[in-house]
Design a protein around this motif. Structure first.
Motif, short mmCIF file in Angstrom:
data_model
loop_
_atom_site.label_atom_id
_atom_site.label_comp_id
_atom_site.label_asym_id
_atom_site.label_seq_id
_atom_site.Cartn_x
_atom_site.Cartn_y
_atom_site.Cartn_z
N PHE A 48 21.47 -22.47 -29.12
CA PHE A 48 20.70 -23.56 -28.53
C PHE A 48 21.45 -24.27 -27.41
CE2 PHE A 48 22.93 -24.82 -32.35
CZ PHE A 48 23.68 -25.89 -31.92
N LEU A 49 22.74 -23.97 -27.24
CA LEU A 49 23.52 -24.64 -26.20
C LEU A 49 23.32 -23.94 -24.86
CD1 LEU A 49 26.88 -25.37 -28.06
CD2 LEU A 49 24.96 -26.93 -27.64
N PRO A 50 23.46 -24.67 -23.77
CA PRO A 50 23.29 -24.03 -22.45
C PRO A 50 24.40 -23.02 -22.20
CG PRO A 50 24.12 -26.27 -22.21
CD PRO A 50 23.73 -26.11 -23.66
N VAL A 51 24.02 -21.84 -21.76
CA VAL A 51 24.97 -20.78 -21.49
C VAL A 51 25.59 -21.00 -20.12
CG1 VAL A 51 25.25 -18.29 -21.23
CG2 VAL A 51 23.70 -19.19 -22.95
N ALA A 52 26.90 -21.15 -20.08
CA ALA A 52 27.63 -21.38 -18.82
C ALA A 52 27.06 -22.58 -18.07
CB ALA A 52 27.60 -20.13 -17.94
N GLY A 53 26.58 -23.58 -18.83
CA GLY A 53 26.11 -24.81 -18.22
C GLY A 53 24.70 -24.75 -17.67
N GLN A 54 23.91 -23.75 -18.04
CA GLN A 54 22.56 -23.67 -17.51
C GLN A 54 21.63 -23.02 -18.53
OE1 GLN A 54 22.54 -21.18 -14.06
NE2 GLN A 54 23.62 -19.51 -15.04
N TYR A 55 20.35 -23.38 -18.45
CA TYR A 55 19.31 -22.77 -19.26
C TYR A 55 18.51 -21.80 -18.38
CZ TYR A 55 20.02 -26.01 -23.16
OH TYR A 55 20.54 -26.70 -24.22
N GLY A 56 17.62 -21.08 -19.04
CA GLY A 56 16.71 -20.22 -18.32
C GLY A 56 17.25 -18.85 -17.99
N VAL A 57 18.46 -18.51 -18.46
CA VAL A 57 19.06 -17.21 -18.19
C VAL A 57 19.49 -16.59 -19.53
CG1 VAL A 57 20.88 -15.95 -17.00
CG2 VAL A 57 19.87 -17.97 -15.94
N ALA A 58 19.11 -15.37 -19.77
CA ALA A 58 19.50 -14.66 -20.99
C ALA A 58 20.85 -13.99 -20.78
CB ALA A 58 18.44 -13.63 -21.35
N PRO A 59 21.82 -14.22 -21.64
CA PRO A 59 23.15 -13.61 -21.45
C PRO A 59 23.11 -12.09 -21.43
CG PRO A 59 23.25 -15.37 -23.07
CD PRO A 59 21.80 -15.13 -22.79
N GLY A 60 22.18 -11.50 -22.19
CA GLY A 60 22.12 -10.05 -22.23
C GLY A 60 21.69 -9.42 -20.92
N LYS A 61 21.11 -10.22 -20.03
CA LYS A 61 20.68 -9.68 -18.73
C LYS A 61 21.83 -9.61 -17.72
CE LYS A 61 16.33 -9.35 -19.84
NZ LYS A 61 15.33 -10.23 -19.26
N ILE A 62 22.92 -10.35 -18.00
CA ILE A 62 24.07 -10.37 -17.09
C ILE A 62 25.31 -10.01 -17.91
CG2 ILE A 62 25.49 -11.75 -15.54
CD1 ILE A 62 23.08 -13.51 -15.05
N ARG A 63 25.88 -8.86 -17.61
CA ARG A 63 27.01 -8.39 -18.41
C ARG A 63 27.92 -7.52 -17.55
NH1 ARG A 63 26.45 -5.54 -24.34
NH2 ARG A 63 28.61 -4.89 -24.60
N VAL A 64 29.20 -7.68 -17.73
CA VAL A 64 30.20 -6.90 -17.00
C VAL A 64 30.84 -5.92 -17.97
CG1 VAL A 64 32.31 -6.99 -15.64
CG2 VAL A 64 30.64 -8.84 -15.45
N GLU A 65 30.71 -4.65 -17.69
CA GLU A 65 31.29 -3.64 -18.56
C GLU A 65 32.80 -3.62 -18.41
OE1 GLU A 65 29.68 -2.06 -20.79
OE2 GLU A 65 27.70 -2.82 -20.18
N THR A 66 33.48 -3.40 -19.51
CA THR A 66 34.94 -3.37 -19.52
C THR A 66 35.42 -1.99 -19.95
OG1 THR A 66 34.94 -4.22 -21.78
CG2 THR A 66 35.12 -5.82 -20.01
N ARG A 67 36.69 -1.73 -19.63
CA ARG A 67 37.29 -0.47 -20.04
C ARG A 67 37.57 -0.49 -21.53
NH1 ARG A 67 42.48 0.86 -16.76
NH2 ARG A 67 42.38 2.59 -18.23
N ALA A 68 37.49 0.68 -22.14
CA ALA A 68 37.81 0.80 -23.56
C ALA A 68 39.22 1.34 -23.70
CB ALA A 68 36.82 1.73 -24.25
#
Length: 337
Positions: free
Chosen positions: A276-296
């Motif tokens: 329920f908290l704002p993600v990175a200080g903002q609402y209206g954006v789904a975290p799953g839509k913005i993701r940076v892939e990392t090395r394994a």
């Protein structure tokens, strides 16, 4: 005695749709996110995941460990010396050299430090078993084994606490050297943890190398804690007469406690308690839509067992021969009839 430096465990549930970094639902406000249908569906799921989270268990024990260190540092009953030698030899001590001064000891505190050193080893073991899906020979566990080494060194030094006599005595100086070696080992473990975290940590909105990520704050505080203990042990090896008056370790323990609280918050965040908290200080954006892939990181020990591979290859190579033999038998039977 420093606190541990827990690494952020990257589990094998990256495809879990309930993970916060896979969240596909965007909320416009805190009231929108706290509607009953969301609370009813999410709270039981978050509670179940937290209950079975090994990393949360390790963090809770680690939190208790840091609290115990602060109690020893600030409780008045633990700061008084149980030795009566100083009361009867105050005049004679003035003529002694600084290194010949007796060490102010509290026998009860020494026993507590031995118990905390054993708890330190337990915490290190809990952080090892928190790595799910990793072999015991995996490269990512090297910092964890180094953490065990430093914990064992501190247990060794704490067992020698009651044997101290003077500031320049054999056991006192040996304790300083052992704890300096433990601090150097812990620095190496901290570097390894930071490398593995940088390479495997799943990054999304509010989750990564930003100050609004509780894991970032936890790593900063515990890394500084480790450096402060290293400086403290170096100072005691250069100036043993500061033993008992140098209070740098107290500030390190405070930072260790703050870091343990951040790790608890980070684990709750990873179980999606703060949807329920704002993600990175903002609402209206789904975290799953913005993701940076990392090395394994390379996972040694994960392939199938050698003998299983051999049997599989043997089976694959034997199948054509078996088929040939069966065909030959059928031809022989046909010729017979």
């Amino acid at each position: 005695m420093p606190v541990n430096f827990p690494v952020k465990v990257q589990t094998d549930d990256d495809d879990d749709s309930t993970a916060p970094y896979n969240e596909l639902e965007a909320f416009n406000s805190i009231l929108d996110a706290l509607r009953w249908k969301h609370v009813r569906n999410r709270v039981p799921m978050c509670f179940k995941k937290t209950l079975h989270n090994r990393y949360m268990l390790a963090n809770l024990v680690y939190l208790g460990y840091t609290i115990a260190l602060l109690v020893i540092d600030f409780h008045p009953g633990f700061n008084s010396s149980s030795s009566n030698a100083c009361d009867t030899t105050d005049v004679s001590n003035e003529t002694k050299s600084p290194l010949d001064q007796p060490v102010d000891m509290n026998d009860y505190v020494n026993r507590l430090y031995i118990g905390l050193a054993a708890l330190n080893i337990l915490v290190a073991f809990l952080y090892i078993i928190a790595w799910r899906g990793r072999s015991w020979f995996d490269v990512v566990l090297i910092p964890e084994y180094l953490n065990h080494v430093q914990a064992a060194l501190y247990l060794w030094s704490s067992l020698w606490y009651p044997k101290q006599d003077t500031l320049g005595g054999y056991y006192t100086m040996a304790i300083h050297r052992i704890e300096l070696a433990a601090s150097c080992t812990e620095i190496c473990a901290a570097i390894g943890w930071m490398v593995s975290w940088h390479m495997t940590y799943t990054r999304a909105l509010g989750r990564g190398f930003t100050f609004d990520d509780p894991d970032t704050m936890g790593y900063l505080t515990t890394t500084i804690n480790t450096l402060m203990y290293l400086v403290y042990n170096i100072q005691l090896n250069i100036h043993p007469e500061q033993y008992g008056s140098n209070q740098l370790f107290v500030y390190a323990d405070i930072l260790g406690f703050i870091g343990s609280v951040y790790y608890i918050i980070g684990t709750l965040r990873d179980e999606n308690w703060f949807w329920f908290l704002p993600v990175a200080g903002q609402y209206g954006v789904a975290p799953g839509k913005i993701r940076v892939e990392t090395r394994a990181l390379p996972q040694f020990g994960r392939p199938e067992i050698l003998i299983t591979d051999l049997c599989r290859r043997r089976k694959q190579t034997r199948e054509p021969q078996e088929r040939y033999d069966n065909d030959a038998n059928i031809d022989a039977i046909a010729e017979y009839f």
